[in-house]
Design a protein around this motif. Structure first.
Motif, PDB file in Angstrom:
ATOM      1  N   LEU A  60       0.822  -1.206   0.000  1.00 40.41           N
ATOM      2  CA  LEU A  60       0.000   0.000   0.000  1.00 40.41           C
ATOM      3  C   LEU A  60       0.861   1.263   0.000  1.00 40.41           C
ATOM      4  O   LEU A  60       0.388   2.336  -0.387  1.00 40.41           O
ATOM      5  N   ASN A  61       2.089   1.137   0.418  1.00 47.99           N
ATOM      6  CA  ASN A  61       2.960   2.298   0.547  1.00 47.99           C
ATOM      7  C   ASN A  61       3.364   2.851  -0.819  1.00 47.99           C
ATOM      8  O   ASN A  61       3.666   2.105  -1.741  1.00 47.99           O
ATOM      9  N   GLY A  62       3.357   4.174  -0.925  1.00 44.26           N
ATOM     10  CA  GLY A  62       3.811   4.833  -2.137  1.00 44.26           C
ATOM     11  C   GLY A  62       2.758   4.976  -3.218  1.00 44.26           C
ATOM     12  O   GLY A  62       3.044   5.486  -4.303  1.00 44.26           O
ATOM     13  N   HIS A  63       1.537   4.521  -2.962  1.00 41.80           N
ATOM     14  CA  HIS A  63       0.442   4.618  -3.925  1.00 41.80           C
ATOM     15  C   HIS A  63      -0.822   5.108  -3.213  1.00 41.80           C
ATOM     16  O   HIS A  63      -1.027   4.819  -2.048  1.00 41.80           O
ATOM     17  N   TRP A  64      -1.653   5.826  -3.949  1.00 37.42           N
ATOM     18  CA  TRP A  64      -3.045   5.950  -3.544  1.00 37.42           C
ATOM     19  C   TRP A  64      -3.736   4.671  -3.979  1.00 37.42           C
ATOM     20  O   TRP A  64      -3.414   4.116  -5.043  1.00 37.42           O
ATOM     21  N   THR A  65      -4.658   4.172  -3.184  1.00 38.39           N
ATOM     22  CA  THR A  65      -5.320   2.912  -3.496  1.00 38.39           C
ATOM     23  C   THR A  65      -6.829   3.057  -3.339  1.00 38.39           C
ATOM     24  O   THR A  65      -7.312   3.505  -2.303  1.00 38.39           O
ATOM     25  N   LEU A  66      -7.555   2.681  -4.381  1.00 35.58           N
ATOM     26  CA  LEU A  66      -9.004   2.518  -4.290  1.00 35.58           C
ATOM     27  C   LEU A  66      -9.281   1.031  -4.203  1.00 35.58           C
ATOM     28  O   LEU A  66      -8.859   0.262  -5.084  1.00 35.58           O
ATOM     29  N   ALA A  67      -9.946   0.597  -3.134  1.00 33.59           N
ATOM     30  CA  ALA A  67     -10.180  -0.831  -2.906  1.00 33.59           C
ATOM     31  C   ALA A  67     -11.675  -1.126  -2.882  1.00 33.59           C
ATOM     32  O   ALA A  67     -12.469  -0.388  -2.287  1.00 33.59           O
ATOM     33  N   PHE A  68     -12.016  -2.255  -3.520  1.00 30.44           N
ATOM     34  CA  PHE A  68     -13.411  -2.686  -3.614  1.00 30.44           C
ATOM     35  C   PHE A  68     -13.474  -4.168  -3.275  1.00 30.44           C
ATOM     36  O   PHE A  68     -12.602  -4.950  -3.669  1.00 30.44           O
ATOM     37  N   VAL A  69     -14.516  -4.576  -2.558  1.00 33.10           N
ATOM     38  CA  VAL A  69     -14.685  -5.967  -2.132  1.00 33.10           C
ATOM     39  C   VAL A  69     -15.793  -6.624  -2.949  1.00 33.10           C
ATOM     40  O   VAL A  69     -16.877  -6.048  -3.113  1.00 33.10           O
ATOM     41  N   SER A 169     -19.492  -0.161  -1.531  1.00 33.30           N
ATOM     42  CA  SER A 169     -18.692   1.054  -1.393  1.00 33.30           C
ATOM     43  C   SER A 169     -17.255   0.820  -1.851  1.00 33.30           C
ATOM     44  O   SER A 169     -16.790  -0.319  -1.957  1.00 33.30           O
ATOM     45  N   ILE A 170     -16.555   1.913  -2.102  1.00 40.54           N
ATOM     46  CA  ILE A 170     -15.149   1.891  -2.497  1.00 40.54           C
ATOM     47  C   ILE A 170     -14.374   2.721  -1.490  1.00 40.54           C
ATOM     48  O   ILE A 170     -14.772   3.849  -1.170  1.00 40.54           O
ATOM     49  N   VAL A 171     -13.268   2.174  -0.972  1.00 40.91           N
ATOM     50  CA  VAL A 171     -12.501   2.908   0.032  1.00 40.91           C
ATOM     51  C   VAL A 171     -11.213   3.455  -0.576  1.00 40.91           C
ATOM     52  O   VAL A 171     -10.673   2.911  -1.546  1.00 40.91           O
ATOM     53  N   LEU A 172     -10.731   4.539   0.013  1.00 41.39           N
ATOM     54  CA  LEU A 172      -9.501   5.194  -0.437  1.00 41.39           C
ATOM     55  C   LEU A 172      -8.452   5.120   0.664  1.00 41.39           C
ATOM     56  O   LEU A 172      -8.718   5.474   1.814  1.00 41.39           O
ATOM     57  N   LEU A 173      -7.264   4.655   0.288  1.00 39.00           N
ATOM     58  CA  LEU A 173      -6.120   4.614   1.205  1.00 39.00           C
ATOM     59  C   LEU A 173      -5.028   5.518   0.655  1.00 39.00           C
ATOM     60  O   LEU A 173      -4.805   5.584  -0.561  1.00 39.00           O
ATOM     61  N   ASN A 174      -4.356   6.216   1.551  1.00 39.28           N
ATOM     62  CA  ASN A 174      -3.314   7.148   1.119  1.00 39.28           C
ATOM     63  C   ASN A 174      -1.977   6.431   0.910  1.00 39.28           C
ATOM     64  O   ASN A 174      -1.859   5.231   1.175  1.00 39.28           O
ATOM     65  N   PRO A 175      -0.953   7.127   0.419  1.00 36.71           N
ATOM     66  CA  PRO A 175       0.333   6.479   0.156  1.00 36.71           C
ATOM     67  C   PRO A 175       1.068   5.970   1.396  1.00 36.71           C
ATOM     68  O   PRO A 175       2.099   5.312   1.258  1.00 36.71           O
ATOM     69  N   LYS A 176       0.540   6.255   2.572  1.00 40.66           N
ATOM     70  CA  LYS A 176       1.102   5.678   3.799  1.00 40.66           C
ATOM     71  C   LYS A 176       0.365   4.407   4.200  1.00 40.66           C
ATOM     72  O   LYS A 176       0.640   3.829   5.253  1.00 40.66           O
ATOM     73  N   GLY A 177      -0.586   3.981   3.360  1.00 34.91           N
ATOM     74  CA  GLY A 177      -1.359   2.788   3.665  1.00 34.91           C
ATOM     75  C   GLY A 177      -2.417   3.013   4.719  1.00 34.91           C
ATOM     76  O   GLY A 177      -2.860   2.062   5.376  1.00 34.91           O
TER      77      GLY A 177
END
Length: 215
Positions: A60-69, A169-177
């Motif tokens: 997760l580090n170094g990227h923005w992440t959109l996650a969906f289940v 829903s879709i969640v957003l994680l920052n580049p720090k995870g």
């Protein structure tokens, strides 16, 4: 007496100024977006991606992440959402700060049917290199999905064509995870409408959410 009123007016003006300043500094509010007051740290996890490689919190580090289940046998919400994310990727990337990248995580919560090969075929269908298919056994999946603020439940039926209930829903994680926001489906008055986050909704809200969650 006039001096007293002058002081009171000055205090009132200062208070009003502080209130306006705070309102201007506060994150924008969205009817279908949850922005966490403070980034939420993710606990350690161990997943497997669609090429059979292990994935942990470090990815997760170094990227923005959109996650969906979801799951690959899902008849509506999952293919609609993944197609939307794939088609929105260019526009979403344009909203990122210079030099930063976005990855899309599809977390399958149906490990019985969603093998690595099945996930690989499913991810390839959307023709978007940024999509990463992920899964694990339920002892890893359940706490991970719960950490994301999402949910899933598998039917107890013995039917091989079973459905899996899961969040849309879709969640957003920052580049720090860290978990920073959640995009929720907009309510529709149309009968039998599928509850999904739409492309128009995501492209509209994503830039403003980034501003609100970036220090």
């Amino acid at each position: 007496m006039q001096k007293v009123w002058a002081v009171l007016l000055l205090v009132a003006a200062l208070a009003a100024g502080v209130l306006v300043y705070r309102q201007l500094q506060a994150p924008a509010e969205f009817s279908n977006v949850l922005i966490y007051p403070a980034p939420r740290e993710m606990k350690s996890f161990q997943l497997t991606n669609h090429t059979g490689q292990p994935v942990s919190r470090e990815q997760l580090n170094g990227h923005w992440t959109l996650a969906f289940v979801g799951y690959t046998f899902c008849p509506d919400i999952c293919p609609m959402t993944m197609a939307m994310l794939s088609g929105s990727y260019a526009g979403l990337s344009e909203a990122l700060p210079a030099g930063q990248k976005l990855q899309l995580w599809f977390v399958s919560v149906d490990p019985k049917r969603d093998t690595v090969a099945q996930l690989g075929n499913y991810v390839g269908y959307f023709e978007q290199p940024a999509i990463v298919g992920l899964t694990a056994n339920h002892d890893q999946l359940f706490p991970f999905v719960r950490e994301l603020g999402l949910m899933y439940a598998i039917s107890t039926t013995t039917d091989e064509d079973y459905r899996v209930d899961h969040s849309a829903s879709i969640v957003l994680l920052n580049p720090k995870g860290q978990l920073v926001a959640m995009f929720k489906p907009e309510m529709s008055l149309e009968q039998n409408a599928v509850p999904v986050v739409t492309k128009a909704q995501l492209l509209r809200d994503f830039p403003q959410v980034l501003k609100a969650v970036t220090p």
